[in-house]
Design a protein around this motif. Structure first.
Motif, PDB file in Angstrom:
ATOM      1  N   PHE A 184     -13.972 -43.328  28.410  1.00  0.00           N
ATOM      2  CA  PHE A 184     -12.945 -43.337  27.373  1.00  0.00           C
ATOM      3  C   PHE A 184     -11.654 -42.666  27.844  1.00  0.00           C
ATOM      4  N   GLN A 185     -11.758 -41.666  28.690  1.00  0.00           N
ATOM      5  CA  GLN A 185     -10.563 -41.020  29.203  1.00  0.00           C
ATOM      6  C   GLN A 185      -9.746 -41.986  30.061  1.00  0.00           C
ATOM      7  N   TYR A 186     -10.424 -42.789  30.875  1.00  0.00           N
ATOM      8  CA  TYR A 186      -9.737 -43.788  31.702  1.00  0.00           C
ATOM      9  C   TYR A 186      -8.947 -44.743  30.825  1.00  0.00           C
ATOM     10  N   ARG A 187      -9.509 -45.128  29.704  1.00  0.00           N
ATOM     11  CA  ARG A 187      -8.834 -46.030  28.785  1.00  0.00           C
ATOM     12  C   ARG A 187      -7.675 -45.347  28.079  1.00  0.00           C
ATOM     13  N   GLN A 188      -7.803 -44.068  27.786  1.00  0.00           N
ATOM     14  CA  GLN A 188      -6.703 -43.329  27.184  1.00  0.00           C
ATOM     15  C   GLN A 188      -5.536 -43.175  28.153  1.00  0.00           C
ATOM     16  N   LEU A 189      -5.847 -42.957  29.428  1.00  0.00           N
ATOM     17  CA  LEU A 189      -4.805 -42.723  30.427  1.00  0.00           C
ATOM     18  C   LEU A 189      -4.129 -44.013  30.885  1.00  0.00           C
ATOM     19  N   ASN A 190      -4.767 -45.148  30.622  1.00  0.00           N
ATOM     20  CA  ASN A 190      -4.238 -46.445  31.065  1.00  0.00           C
ATOM     21  C   ASN A 190      -4.171 -47.405  29.880  1.00  0.00           C
ATOM     22  N   LEU A 191      -3.449 -46.977  28.853  1.00  0.00           N
ATOM     23  CA  LEU A 191      -3.421 -47.732  27.600  1.00  0.00           C
ATOM     24  C   LEU A 191      -2.926 -49.163  27.794  1.00  0.00           C
ATOM     25  N   ASP A 192      -1.948 -49.354  28.661  1.00  0.00           N
ATOM     26  CA  ASP A 192      -1.404 -50.703  28.839  1.00  0.00           C
ATOM     27  C   ASP A 192      -2.451 -51.665  29.392  1.00  0.00           C
ATOM     28  N   MET A 193      -3.361 -51.162  30.221  1.00  0.00           N
ATOM     29  CA  MET A 193      -4.392 -52.029  30.784  1.00  0.00           C
ATOM     30  C   MET A 193      -5.315 -52.588  29.720  1.00  0.00           C
ATOM     31  N   PHE A 194      -5.515 -51.816  28.655  1.00  0.00           N
ATOM     32  CA  PHE A 194      -6.512 -52.200  27.652  1.00  0.00           C
ATOM     33  C   PHE A 194      -5.871 -52.690  26.357  1.00  0.00           C
ATOM     34  N   LYS A 195      -4.575 -52.915  26.404  1.00  0.00           N
ATOM     35  CA  LYS A 195      -3.894 -53.542  25.279  1.00  0.00           C
ATOM     36  C   LYS A 195      -4.189 -55.039  25.330  1.00  0.00           C
ATOM     37  N   ASN A 196      -4.589 -55.607  24.225  1.00  0.00           N
ATOM     38  CA  ASN A 196      -4.977 -57.030  24.174  1.00  0.00           C
ATOM     39  C   ASN A 196      -6.019 -57.339  25.251  1.00  0.00           C
ATOM     40  N   PHE A 197      -7.044 -56.497  25.286  1.00  0.00           N
ATOM     41  CA  PHE A 197      -8.088 -56.590  26.319  1.00  0.00           C
ATOM     42  C   PHE A 197      -9.078 -57.680  25.928  1.00  0.00           C
ATOM     43  N   LYS A 198      -8.625 -58.924  26.056  1.00  0.00           N
ATOM     44  CA  LYS A 198      -9.405 -60.089  25.657  1.00  0.00           C
ATOM     45  C   LYS A 198      -9.208 -61.186  26.691  1.00  0.00           C
ATOM     46  N   ALA A 199     -10.135 -62.118  26.704  1.00  0.00           N
ATOM     47  CA  ALA A 199     -10.081 -63.182  27.705  1.00  0.00           C
ATOM     48  C   ALA A 199      -8.881 -64.087  27.523  1.00  0.00           C
ATOM     49  N   ASP A 200      -8.319 -64.160  26.307  1.00  0.00           N
ATOM     50  CA  ASP A 200      -7.173 -65.041  26.104  1.00  0.00           C
ATOM     51  C   ASP A 200      -5.843 -64.338  26.344  1.00  0.00           C
ATOM     52  N   ASP A 201      -5.873 -63.080  26.737  1.00  0.00           N
ATOM     53  CA  ASP A 201      -4.641 -62.426  27.173  1.00  0.00           C
ATOM     54  C   ASP A 201      -4.078 -63.224  28.356  1.00  0.00           C
ATOM     55  N   PRO A 202      -2.796 -63.527  28.366  1.00  0.00           N
ATOM     56  CA  PRO A 202      -2.273 -64.408  29.420  1.00  0.00           C
ATOM     57  C   PRO A 202      -2.575 -63.937  30.836  1.00  0.00           C
ATOM     58  N   GLY A 203      -2.415 -62.643  31.107  1.00  0.00           N
ATOM     59  CA  GLY A 203      -2.685 -62.134  32.452  1.00  0.00           C
ATOM     60  C   GLY A 203      -4.148 -62.215  32.828  1.00  0.00           C
ATOM     61  N   ILE A 204      -5.013 -61.828  31.892  1.00  0.00           N
ATOM     62  CA  ILE A 204      -6.450 -61.887  32.146  1.00  0.00           C
ATOM     63  C   ILE A 204      -6.893 -63.336  32.299  1.00  0.00           C
ATOM     64  N   LYS A 205      -6.362 -64.201  31.460  1.00  0.00           N
ATOM     65  CA  LYS A 205      -6.757 -65.608  31.507  1.00  0.00           C
ATOM     66  C   LYS A 205      -6.391 -66.245  32.845  1.00  0.00           C
TER      67      LYS A 205
END
Length: 354
Positions: free
Chosen positions: A98-119
């Motif tokens: 959870f700390q990793y996710r707190q420190l890297n909030l932008d990485m886990f914003k819209n953390f879904k398969a349909d996010d354009p970058g992830i897709k």
């Protein structure tokens, strides 16, 4: 239907009295072989499973600086399994997750398969995931490094796609116990591409995979690696644990050594295996649905934070097949060497994830 076990049968299964009566819902669906493996290798005991989980949960109060967004039994159990039921280590991993996710909030914003970058990363095969498991029941992940088009995919989006894929896969309790194998094919990976692997982004990946994710990695295998990949060792060594360094093998173009550890019947032809060539769209279609261009929404039912749905729009062209660079591996005679420190680094562990 639950996952089919391909593990060899143990001659003697658990000797606990009343095994079936003591099975908790947290072990439901596991094969007898996997339950026994969890007992022998991970110290998992169904008699005290709930107590183990509660003791980890009770430690949360010691870290008020971290938002523990999920603390249910099934979630905490995967951290215990990843740390062989050492409760303090399991809690440390939970906190780092959870700390990793707190420190890297932008990485886990819209953390879904349909996010354009992830897709985009998923469609380009980052990562590849083989349908069948190996002879130890481990899931095999593939990365074809040369397919990294740096004008199309950022390294961060590729890392996000890998982490999202692991989140989906780790929902399977069999994989929490049996773990994963990662194969990275460096064929045609250019020096220019390698120059983008800066210390900061390598550190980000190592922290996300080695230090902050509850998965058991049984090995990371490099094939066809050029000389400059060895130079990366000096960059990442300060961030690696001793246990971690022992789990990557550099095979070069000698696939016989790879086959000693992963049998050819579980590998695609790019790695000298008997399976057909890997289809880069396989895993993307699994996450986005069989037709990821239609107007329907797709949801991964077992992890409510990861809705897999289609975003309307101009991403359709990204789903079209595009040529991918394939492995140039050849099988050479030889065996996997275990050399003394200071000898040929080509066979020495470089990086592993646990």
């Amino acid at each position: 239907m639950g996952p089919v076990s391909i593990l060899p049968k143990y001659q003697k299964l658990s000797t606990w009295k009343g095994d079936s009566a003591k099975m908790t819902h947290l072990q439901a669906g596991l094969s007898p072989e996997t339950i026994e493996k969890a007992r022998l290798e991970l110290n998992e005991n169904p008699d005290v499973l709930h107590q183990d989980i509660q003791q980890v949960r009770d430690m949360i109060i010691t870290r008020p600086d971290i938002g523990f967004l999920r603390t249910d039994d099934a979630f905490i159990l995967r951290f215990l399994r990843a740390r062989k039921f050492h409760q303090a280590d399991a809690f440390r991993l939970l906190a780092q997750y959870f700390q990793y996710r707190q420190l890297n909030l932008d990485m886990f914003k819209n953390f879904k398969a349909d996010d354009p970058g992830i897709k985009r990363a998923l469609i380009d095969g980052f990562p590849g995931v083989l349908e069948n498991r190996d002879h130890y029941g481990r899931k095999i992940l593939l990365l074809f490094a040369a397919n990294w088009d740096q004008s199309r995919n950022s390294f961060t989006d590729i890392l996000r796609a890998i982490l999202l894929s692991l989140e989906v896969l780790i929902e399977d309790p069999e994989l929490q116990i049996n773990g994963f194998i990662l194969i990275i094919d460096w064929s045609n990976f250019s020096f220019k591409q390698a120059s983008k692997l800066t210390p900061s982004i390598l550190k980000l990946a190592i922290e996300g995979l080695q230090d902050s994710f509850p998965a058991r990695f049984g090995g990371v295998h490099f094939v066809n690696q050029p000389w400059y990949i060895h130079a990366l060792y000096t960059l990442i060594k300060p961030f690696l644990k001793d246990k971690t360094r022992k789990r990557i093998f550099l095979h070069g173009n000698n696939l016989n050594s790879l086959h000693q550890l992963i049998h050819p019947e579980f590998l695609p032809s790019e790695f000298g295996g008997t399976l057909p060539p890997y289809d880069m769209g396989t895993w993307a279609r699994t996450l986005l649905g069989p037709d990821y261009n239609d107007e329907n929404d797709y949801t991964h039912t077992s992890y409510n934070a990861m809705h897999v749905k289609h975003t309307s729009s101009n991403l359709e062209r990204e789903c079209s097949p595009k040529p991918m660079k394939r492995s140039q591996s050849v099988v050479e005679a030889g065996t996997l060497k275990h050399e003394e420190k200071g000898e040929n680094d080509n066979t020495q562990p470089l990086l592993a994830l646990d």
